[in-house]
Motif scaffolding. Structure first.
Motif, PDB file in Angstrom:
ATOM      1  N   ALA A 587       0.833  -1.197   0.000  1.00 47.17           N
ATOM      2  CA  ALA A 587       0.000   0.000   0.000  1.00 47.17           C
ATOM      3  C   ALA A 587       0.874   1.255   0.000  1.00 47.17           C
ATOM      4  N   PRO A 588       0.300   2.399  -0.364  1.00 48.21           N
ATOM      5  CA  PRO A 588       1.105   3.618  -0.475  1.00 48.21           C
ATOM      6  C   PRO A 588       1.449   4.228   0.876  1.00 48.21           C
ATOM      7  N   THR A 589       2.606   4.828   0.908  1.00 53.83           N
ATOM      8  CA  THR A 589       3.043   5.631   2.043  1.00 53.83           C
ATOM      9  C   THR A 589       3.791   6.833   1.483  1.00 53.83           C
ATOM     10  N   GLU A 590       3.973   7.854   2.295  1.00 54.27           N
ATOM     11  CA  GLU A 590       4.633   9.071   1.799  1.00 54.27           C
ATOM     12  C   GLU A 590       6.063   8.758   1.381  1.00 54.27           C
ATOM     13  N   SER A 591       6.427   9.300   0.204  1.00 55.63           N
ATOM     14  CA  SER A 591       7.735   8.997  -0.348  1.00 55.63           C
ATOM     15  C   SER A 591       8.143  10.121  -1.296  1.00 55.63           C
ATOM     16  N   SER A 592       9.100   9.857  -2.144  1.00 54.58           N
ATOM     17  CA  SER A 592       9.611  10.862  -3.078  1.00 54.58           C
ATOM     18  C   SER A 592       9.927  10.188  -4.397  1.00 54.58           C
ATOM     19  N   ALA A 593      10.277  11.006  -5.396  1.00 53.65           N
ATOM     20  CA  ALA A 593      10.744  10.511  -6.694  1.00 53.65           C
ATOM     21  C   ALA A 593      11.788  11.480  -7.202  1.00 53.65           C
ATOM     22  N   THR A 594      12.608  11.029  -8.139  1.00 49.72           N
ATOM     23  CA  THR A 594      13.675  11.896  -8.654  1.00 49.72           C
ATOM     24  C   THR A 594      13.614  11.974 -10.166  1.00 49.72           C
ATOM     25  N   LEU A 595      13.965  13.144 -10.677  1.00 49.95           N
ATOM     26  CA  LEU A 595      14.083  13.409 -12.109  1.00 49.95           C
ATOM     27  C   LEU A 595      15.519  13.771 -12.419  1.00 49.95           C
ATOM     28  N   HIS A 596      16.081  13.142 -13.445  1.00 49.50           N
ATOM     29  CA  HIS A 596      17.458  13.424 -13.864  1.00 49.50           C
ATOM     30  C   HIS A 596      17.438  14.384 -15.055  1.00 49.50           C
ATOM     31  N   VAL A 597      18.189  15.473 -14.941  1.00 50.27           N
ATOM     32  CA  VAL A 597      18.230  16.481 -16.002  1.00 50.27           C
ATOM     33  C   VAL A 597      19.081  15.967 -17.156  1.00 50.27           C
ATOM     34  N   ALA A 598      18.563  16.076 -18.363  1.00 50.61           N
ATOM     35  CA  ALA A 598      19.236  15.503 -19.529  1.00 50.61           C
ATOM     36  C   ALA A 598      20.547  16.201 -19.848  1.00 50.61           C
TER      37      ALA A 598
END
Length: 628
Positions: A587-598
């Motif tokens: 199930a979902p819990t608070e988290s993060s995600a990352t974006l890599h700049v090209a």
């Protein structure tokens, strides 16, 4: 006496014009769809105009009467202009003779001209005029106007659904025969962004609003109907308005949460046509840009961007309904509105690729652009065809059994330099699609709201259960990341992440304005979500098209799911949204995600905190059947 003075003042505002030229640029693909066979233009000039109009002379017999107020054409009040030459149009319902057609003001409508044919009937009409008085007020130049199908013609050809559709773009330059009073607006100077305002410590600020827009079918390549593979072009007619504030906060777009600007002092916005020279305040030919997108809200709760346009270069503002008018068609004053019509937004000579724009600063790299290939400051032809730089989507992406239960939103966005709030410069509208024999009709065109489509998928102010939305903002631009977690039952959850690159680009450039060259302006080349010990299946990537060769590669390792484009050929660039999905057993819990700049630089990675991701698996309780 007062009444007499008022009448004299009114009379002095009446102008008239005759002669000159008129041009027509037909949407011939749409005409073919409707069974209209356009005969060869008789009497036209040998060469096409810059915007590919077929040009005809206007007779110097009769004149067009119009009213000028505050330096602008206010309304048509009588008379007519007649072309030398024209067209014969054959249809299944008979022939329409537009030889020596006349442009006649329509009674009761300020800025509508009927196109009257040889039979005396108005089978077409003109609206959305963009005009200016030029050459020291010696000419009225209508730079663009939509030629629309009258309801009577739509019924006659058996296509009532195309009533009021734009089927051509027109232009006209006619010589002023008689001037009324002085048309110049009293000048108080321009109020550029950053200049001091009357209040202590205050400055004028740019804040442009999307007032309204509507979308229309333009053409199709290989259309067969619902669920087909034809490439369909849709084009908007978009109206903007400058902020109305003059020291206090007033609604520019009443009734919308984003409709009131935080800029209490409205800046004028430069609107110089490309290649028109170097002008203040940036010493270049600065003008706003327009883009548009199409989104599908899928029945399973996910979202896809299924169409995106190139960049429309604005070139003129009519400054209608102004609260303050600077007296020029190259500057948008306080409270002024302006509309770019369907025909003009479908012009090969005004569209370019997004790769030439630095979106966060709204700078155009003229050098090396499709309009100035050799960087000599002189315009060349764009090389665009009728399917280049358009919003194109496949029939199967918005119709057929595969899209059952889906809904759709169009999005239109004006980009202005130093705009303090990009979110009120864009708006969305609901759309529906109906196949009518050989065309696609766009219905809906309602439920208007300022802001981007991603905010209607997950509202940042009220995201709802198991949903989040995060904004990443910097001097390089804005990006939004939103997520929805949907329970599938049996302990399984589907996670849908939408990443909307609004105006983020790490640009590589050469030179400086007005001779700026944009070498690249890429956004992001990978997206990573932590998943801990979750079991991951059904990993999906969606860039909204049906091509598989440009899909991002996916991988699950070391407690993360990663999507990446190894060649950067399909980077997540500005004005674009991608979707990333997977199924997990947690199930979902608070988290993060990352974006890599090209593009290399600092920072290389952007982190979106406050999202949702699969939670960490908890250890089983020590209490069992033998527990006391």
């Amino acid at each position: 006496m007062a009444a007499g003075l008022d009448r004299a003042k009114e009379t002095s505002e009446h102008w008239s014009a005759w002669g000159g030229t008129v041009g027509v640029r037909w949407n011939r693909e749409l005409a073919d769809d409707l069974g209209l066979v356009l005969g060869a233009a008789n009497g036209r000039h040998a060469q096409l105009a810059w915007r590919e109009h077929e040009m005809f002379d206007l007779r110097q017999t009769g004149s067009l009467e119009f009213d000028v107020r505050a330096g602008n054409l206010h309304d048509f009040i009588g008379g007519s202009l007649q072309a030398r030459g024209g067209y014969v149009i054959d249809s299944p319902a008979g022939r329409i003779d537009l030889t020596d057609f006349r442009l006649s003001p329509r009674a009761g409508d300020q800025l509508i001209l009927d196109i009257v044919g040889g039979d005396g009937k108005a089978w077409f009409y003109i609206d959305r005029l963009m005009y200016e008085l030029v050459d020291n007020n010696q000419r009225l130049a209508v730079r663009t106007m939509d030629l629309r199908i009258s309801p009577e013609l739509a019924d006659r050809i058996g296509h009532p659904e195309v009533a009021n559709w734009a089927i051509a773009d027109m232009q006209m330059t006619t010589d002023v025969l008689r001037q009324g009073g002085d048309p110049q607006q009293p000048s108080g100077g321009f109020k550029w962004h950053g200049q001091a305002a009357p209040a202590a410590g205050a400055t004028y600020q740019a804040d442009l609003f999307m007032q309204t827009f509507n979308s229309q079918y333009s053409r199709c390549d290989g259309c067969t109907g619902e669920g087909g593979n034809g490439r369909v072009v849709f084009t908007p007619s978009s109206t903007l308005r400058n902020n109305v504030n003059n020291g206090s906060a007033q609604a520019t777009i009443p009734g919308d949460p984003l409709g009131t600007s935080t800029a209490l002092w409205t800046a004028d916005i430069p609107w110089w046509e490309k290649f028109s020279g170097n002008h203040p305040p940036y010493n270049n030919d600065q003008h706003p840009f327009l883009i548009w997108n199409l989104y599908r809200f899928n029945a399973d709760g996910s979202i896809d961007q299924i169409g995106r346009s190139g960049v429309k270069h604005a070139f003129l503002t009519t400054n209608s309904s102004c609260l303050e008018h600077p007296g020029t068609s190259q500057v948008l004053g306080r409270g002024c509105s302006d509309t770019y019509g369907t025909g003009n937004n479908d012009s090969n000579s005004d569209l370019g690729p997004r790769s030439e724009i630095i979106p966060a600063t709204n700078q155009w790299g003229r050098c090396g652009s499709i309009y100035d290939l050799n960087c000599d400051g002189q315009p060349n032809g764009s090389g665009n065809g009728n399917f280049d730089q358009r919003l194109i989507t496949r029939e199967s992406q918005f119709s057929g059994p595969g899209q059952a239960g889906a809904t759709y939103l169009f999005e239109s966005w004006y980009l202005a330099r130093q705009d303090i709030n990009i979110y009120n410069s864009m708006a969305t509208k609901r759309a529906t699609f109906t196949r009518n024999a050989s065309t696609w009709s766009v219905g809906g065109n309602d439920q208007y709201r300022l802001g981007p489509a991603i905010d209607r998928w997950v509202d940042p102010a009220n995201p709802g259960a198991n949903a989040r939305s995060v904004e990443l903002a910097s001097t390089e631009g804005h990006t939004k990341v939103a997520v929805k977690a949907t329970s599938l039952g049996g302990g399984l959850w589907r996670y849908d992440y939408a990443v909307m690159n609004l105006d983020f680009a790490r640009a590589k450039t050469q030179g400086a304005e007005p001779n700026l060259r944009v070498i690249s302006n890429m956004g992001f080349d990978s997206f990573t979500v932590p998943v801990g010990s979750a079991t991951i299946t059904n990993v999906t990537f969606s860039d909204g098209d049906l091509e598989t060769t440009n899909n991002w590669a996916t991988g699950v390792s070391n407690g993360t799911v990663v999507w990446a484009t190894p060649t950067k050929s399909n980077a997540l660039n500005w004005g674009t949204m991608f979707r990333f999905s997977f199924t997990a057993n947690l199930a979902p819990t608070e988290s993060s995600a990352t974006l890599h700049v090209a593009e290399t630089g600092t920072p290389q990675v952007l982190q979106a905190n406050g999202l949702l991701a699969p939670g960490v698996a908890r250890a089983k309780s020590g209490f069992g059947n033998n527990a006391p």
